[in-house]
Design a protein around this motif. Structure first.
Motif, PDB file in Angstrom:
ATOM      1  N   UNK A  86       0.758   3.862  -2.240  1.00 39.32           N
ATOM      2  CA  UNK A  86       0.643   2.416  -2.441  1.00 39.32           C
ATOM      3  C   UNK A  86       0.570   1.639  -1.132  1.00 39.32           C
ATOM      4  N   UNK A  87       1.409   1.911  -0.123  1.00 36.46           N
ATOM      5  CA  UNK A  87       1.266   1.151   1.131  1.00 36.46           C
ATOM      6  C   UNK A  87      -0.111   1.300   1.762  1.00 36.46           C
ATOM      7  N   UNK A  88      -0.682   2.497   1.711  1.00 44.51           N
ATOM      8  CA  UNK A  88      -2.017   2.683   2.286  1.00 44.51           C
ATOM      9  C   UNK A  88      -3.076   1.938   1.473  1.00 44.51           C
ATOM     10  N   UNK A  89      -2.995   2.012   0.139  1.00 40.58           N
ATOM     11  CA  UNK A  89      -3.952   1.286  -0.688  1.00 40.58           C
ATOM     12  C   UNK A  89      -3.793  -0.220  -0.528  1.00 40.58           C
ATOM     13  N   UNK A  90      -2.552  -0.661  -0.373  1.00 40.76           N
ATOM     14  CA  UNK A  90      -2.332  -2.087  -0.127  1.00 40.76           C
ATOM     15  C   UNK A  90      -2.973  -2.498   1.200  1.00 40.76           C
ATOM     16  N   UNK A  91      -2.904  -1.595   2.171  1.00 34.24           N
ATOM     17  CA  UNK A  91      -3.521  -1.884   3.458  1.00 34.24           C
ATOM     18  C   UNK A  91      -5.046  -1.976   3.328  1.00 34.24           C
ATOM     19  N   UNK A  92      -5.632  -1.159   2.469  1.00 35.32           N
ATOM     20  CA  UNK A  92      -7.073  -1.238   2.235  1.00 35.32           C
ATOM     21  C   UNK A  92      -7.454  -2.621   1.706  1.00 35.32           C
ATOM     22  N   UNK A  93      -6.745  -3.068   0.680  1.00 42.42           N
ATOM     23  CA  UNK A  93      -7.057  -4.380   0.101  1.00 42.42           C
ATOM     24  C   UNK A  93      -6.821  -5.485   1.119  1.00 42.42           C
ATOM     25  N   UNK A  94      -5.704  -5.404   1.847  1.00 41.60           N
ATOM     26  CA  UNK A  94      -5.382  -6.427   2.843  1.00 41.60           C
ATOM     27  C   UNK A  94      -6.442  -6.496   3.930  1.00 41.60           C
ATOM     28  N   UNK A  95      -6.895  -5.349   4.405  1.00 44.06           N
ATOM     29  CA  UNK A  95      -7.919  -5.339   5.448  1.00 44.06           C
ATOM     30  C   UNK A  95      -9.234  -5.917   4.963  1.00 44.06           C
ATOM     31  N   UNK A  96      -9.642  -5.591   3.750  1.00 42.67           N
ATOM     32  CA  UNK A  96     -10.895  -6.142   3.214  1.00 42.67           C
ATOM     33  C   UNK A  96     -10.818  -7.648   3.051  1.00 42.67           C
ATOM     34  N   UNK A  97      -9.687  -8.140   2.553  1.00 41.68           N
ATOM     35  CA  UNK A  97      -9.535  -9.588   2.382  1.00 41.68           C
ATOM     36  C   UNK A  97      -9.465 -10.294   3.727  1.00 41.68           C
TER      37      UNK A  97
ATOM     38  N   UNK B 232       1.595  -5.908   6.595  1.00 46.57           N
ATOM     39  CA  UNK B 232       1.335  -7.326   6.826  1.00 46.57           C
ATOM     40  C   UNK B 232      -0.109  -7.557   7.133  1.00 46.57           C
ATOM     41  N   UNK B 233      -0.412  -8.781   7.418  1.00 46.11           N
ATOM     42  CA  UNK B 233      -1.796  -9.134   7.717  1.00 46.11           C
ATOM     43  C   UNK B 233      -2.174  -8.591   9.078  1.00 46.11           C
ATOM     44  N   UNK B 234      -3.370  -7.991   9.180  1.00 47.05           N
ATOM     45  CA  UNK B 234      -3.802  -7.369  10.419  1.00 47.05           C
ATOM     46  C   UNK B 234      -5.102  -7.992  10.883  1.00 47.05           C
ATOM     47  N   UNK B 235      -5.340  -7.851  12.171  1.00 45.02           N
ATOM     48  CA  UNK B 235      -6.680  -8.152  12.657  1.00 45.02           C
ATOM     49  C   UNK B 235      -7.551  -6.969  12.305  1.00 45.02           C
TER      50      UNK B 235
END
Length: 552
Positions: free
Chosen positions: A397-408, A545-548
Motif C-alpha cells: 500500500x505505501x508504494x501504491x500510494x506513492x504511485x498515485x501521489x507522484x502522478x497527481x 508525503x508529497x514529492x517533487x
C-alpha cells in the motif's frame, strides 16, 4: 539524432525498434500469402532443372524415334515402288486401272498402300483397304498427281486418308507411276512415345521433388537450428538482470558454409553473454553504491535538518540573514533527503527487493491522495471518478500510494493554474485501471519516449515552480512493474493521460500477514543487521508525503 550515452537514446532506440516491428507486422500478411523460403526456392530451382532436362531428353528422343520410323517407312516405300515398276512393265498401259491393280496386288504391299498412274494429267488410283483394292477418295488421287517424278520421297496429304509418304517414277514421257505408304502407324507410335516420355518425366519429377525435399530439408536443418536458437534468444529478457545466455547452435562440421555460420553465431552469442555479464556487474556495483550512499546520507541529512531546526528554536535573537540561511539549509536538506529516499527506493527495487503483498483498496488510496493534492494545489480543479465494482489489488500500500501521489503531483506541478485533473478507477476484466488525466499543455512528442527514465525532465513549456528530481515517474514505473503491472502515457495539447494497469486481487485468496511480492532478502530477514529504525525511515514506511516528481 542521439548517440549512445545521450539522454533519451535508449528510449529512442526502443521506439525505433517498436516502429520497425509494427511496420514488419503490417507487411507480414502480404508476404505470408506466398513466402519464398530457401527450401521452396531450392525445390523450384530443382523442379525447373528437371523439367528442362526432361524436356530436352524427351524432345530429342521423340524426334530421333520419328525420324528413324520415317526412314524405315521410306525404305519400305522404295521397295514397294521397285516391285510396282517390275509389275508395270514398259510402254503406256492400255488399261491404267488394270495396271494399278496389278502393281498393288504384288505380294508384300502393306495395308493402306496408295498407288496410281498419271497419264497426261489423268490419274488412275487405287488403295489397299482390308486386303482389297478400292478406289480412293478424290483428294487422294489429286495428291498423287502433284508428286514430282524425281524418285525422292515426299510427304503428301491424301485427303481424309491422312499423311502419306509418296514416291513417283516416270516410266516414259507423260507416264508417271506414284506409290505412297501411310504415316498413320508412324504418327501413332510417335504420339504414344511422346505421351510415355511425358508421363515418365512427370512421375520422375514428382519422385525427385519428394526425395529432393527431404534432402534439402536435411541439408538446411542446421539453418533451422540457427533460426530456432535465434528465436529462443530473442524471447529472453536481456534488458536487465543477470542473463544466463546458454543457448548455442549444434555444429557438426565447421568447414561447411552452414557450419561456419553456426560457429560465427555461437561466437557472437558468447560475446553478447560476456557483454551482458559485464553490464550486469557494472549495474550491480552502481546499484550497490547508490543504495549504500543513499543509506549513509540519510543520517547526516537528518542531523543537518535537526540542527537547523534546533538553531531556529534558539531563544536568542538571530540576524535576519542568519535566519534566511537557516531556512535555506532546512529546505535544501528536505529536498536532498527526498532525492536520497527516491534513489534508495529505486536501487532497492532494481535489486529485486520484495514488496508487501496485502489487499489494497485503490479507491480509498485515490480518494485520500486526491484530497492531499487538492490541499497542496487548490488552484487546480480536482475530480475523482470511482466505479461501483471493487478495485482491490494485491500489493504494497505505501508504494501504491506513492504511485498515485507522484502522478497527481506530476499533473499539479507541470500544468498551469486552473487545469482540470481527473483521477479515475475502472475495472477492465481481470485488471484494475488507474488513470490520471489533465487538460494542460501536453507533453512534447520527443519527450514521451523517455518520460519514465530516471532524471528525465520536461522542457520550459511545463512549469518548473517546484524543484524536480526527475525520479517521480521512474519510481512510478518501477513500483508498477514490481506489482506485475504496466504504466503508459498518451498526450496531446489539452489531453494528457497516464494509465496504470494492475492485476485485480484474487477473490478470497488475497495474501495477508507477512507475504511478499518477491523473495526475502538478507536486509529484511529476521535478525538482519539493519535496525528497525532504519527500516522505519525508508520511503513509504509511513504515508508517503508529497514529492517533487519528474517533469513531463
Amino acid at each position: 539524432m542521439t548517440r549512445p550515452g545521450d539522454p533519451g537514446h535508449a528510449a529512442a532506440a526502443r521506439e525505433e525498434a517498436a516502429t520497425h516491428e509494427t511496420a514488419t507486422a503490417t507487411d507480414a500478411p502480404r508476404r505470408r500469402r506466398f513466402a519464398w523460403t530457401l527450401h521452396r526456392r531450392l525445390l523450384v530451382i530443382l523442379a525447373a532443372l528437371l523439367v528442362a532436362v526432361s524436356a530436352v531428353i524427351g524432345i530429342a528422343t521423340v524426334a530421333l524415334f520419328h525420324a528413324s520410323s520415317v526412314e524405315r517407312l521410306d525404305s519400305s516405300l522404295r521397295a514397294a515402288s521397285s516391285r510396282a515398276d517390275d509389275a508395270t512393265g514398259p510402254g503406256i498401259p492400255g488399261d491404267p486401272g488394270r495396271t494399278v491393280g496389278a502393281f498393288l496386288s504384288v505380294p508384300g504391299q502393306p495395308e493402306g498402300t496408295l498407288g496410281g498412274i498419271v497419264i497426261g494429267g489423268e490419274v488412275t488410283a487405287g488403295v489397299i483397304d482390308e486386303g482389297q483394292i478400292q478406289t480412293p477418295v478424290p483428294g487422294a488421287a489429286r495428291a498423287l498427281a502433284d508428286v514430282p517424278p524425281d524418285r525422292a520421297v515426299h510427304t503428301i496429304q491424301a485427303g481424309s486418308l491422312g499423311d502419306y509418304r509418296a514416291l513417283a517414277t516416270e516410266t516414259q514421257p507423260g507416264v508417271k507411276i506414284v506409290l505412297a505408304l501411310p504415316m498413320e502407324g508412324v504418327n501413332a507410335q510417335t504420339t504414344q512415345l511422346a505421351l510415355t516420355v511425358a508421363i515418365v518425366a512427370i512421375l520422375g519429377l514428382m519422385v525427385a521433388l519428394v526425395i529432393g525435399s527431404a534432402v534439402v530439408r536435411r541439408a538446411l536443418s542446421p539453418l533451422s537450428e540457427v533460426t530456432a536458437t535465434a528465436q529462443r534468444v530473442s524471447a529472453l529478457s536481456l534488458d536487465r538482470g543477470d542473463v544466463a545466455l546458454a543457448e548455442r547452435v549444434p555444429v557438426d562440421d565447421d568447414r561447411t558454409e552452414v557450419g561456419r555460420l553456426g560457429t560465427a553465431f555461437n561466437r557472437m552469442l558468447g560475446h553478447v553473454a560476456s557483454a551482458l555479464s559485464a553490464r550486469e556487474q557494472s549495474e550491480q556495483k552502481v546499484r550497490r553504491f547508490v543504495a549504500d550512499a543513499s543509506h549513509e546520507l540519510r543520517t547526516p541529512l537528518a542531523s543537518i535538518r535537526g540542527y537547523a531546526e534546533l538553531t531556529r528554536l534558539h531563544g536568542g535573537e538571530l540576524p535576519p540573514d542568519v535566519m534566511h540561511a537557516i531556512g535555506r539549509i532546512e529546505s535544501e536538506s528536505v529536498r536532498m533527503t527526498e532525492l536520497v529516499e527516491d534513489l534508495l527506493l529505486l536501487a532497492r527495487l532494481d535489486e529485486g527487493r520484495e514488496l508487501a503483498a496485502r489487499p489494497v483498496d485503490l479507491g480509498r488510496v485515490v480518494v485520500e491522495a486526491v484530497g492531499d493534492a487538492q490541499a497542496a494545489g487548490p488552484e487546480h480543479d480536482w475530480e475523482v471518478r470511482l466505479p461501483d465494482a471493487a478495485t482491490v489489488v494485491t500489493g504494497d500500500e505505501p508504494r501504491l500510494r506513492q504511485v498515485v501521489t507522484n502522478l497527481l503531483a506530476n499533473a499539479r506541478v507541470h500544468t498551469p493554474e486552473g487545469t482540470s485533473v481527473v483521477a479515475m478507477l475502472e475495472r477492465d476484466g481481470d485488471d484494475v485501471v488507474l488513470a490520471v488525466e489533465d487538460d494542460g499543455p501536453g507533453i512534447p512528442p520527443d519527450l514521451v519516449g523517455s518520460l519514465f527514465e530516471r532524471f528525465a525532465r520536461g522542457d520550459s513549456s511545463r512549469s518548473r515552480r517546484a524543484g524536480s528530481t526527475g525520479l517521480g515517474l521512474a519510481i512510478v514505473r518501477a513500483v508498477v512493474e514490481a506489482h506485475h503491472g504496466e504504466v503508459t502515457v498518451t498526450s496531446e495539447p489539452g489531453a494528457t493521460r497516464f494509465t496504470v494497469r494492475l492485476p485485480v486481487a484474487p477473490a478470497g485468496g488475497a495474501p495477508t500477514g507477512d507475504e511478499r511480492l518477491g523473495a526475502r532478502t538478507e536486509d529484511e530477514a529476521p535478525g538482519s543487521r539493519r535496525s528497525e529504525a532504519d527500516r522505519a525511515g525508508e520511503p513509504g514506511a509511513a504515508d508517503a508525503g508529497e514529492r517533487s516528481v519528474a517533469g513531463r
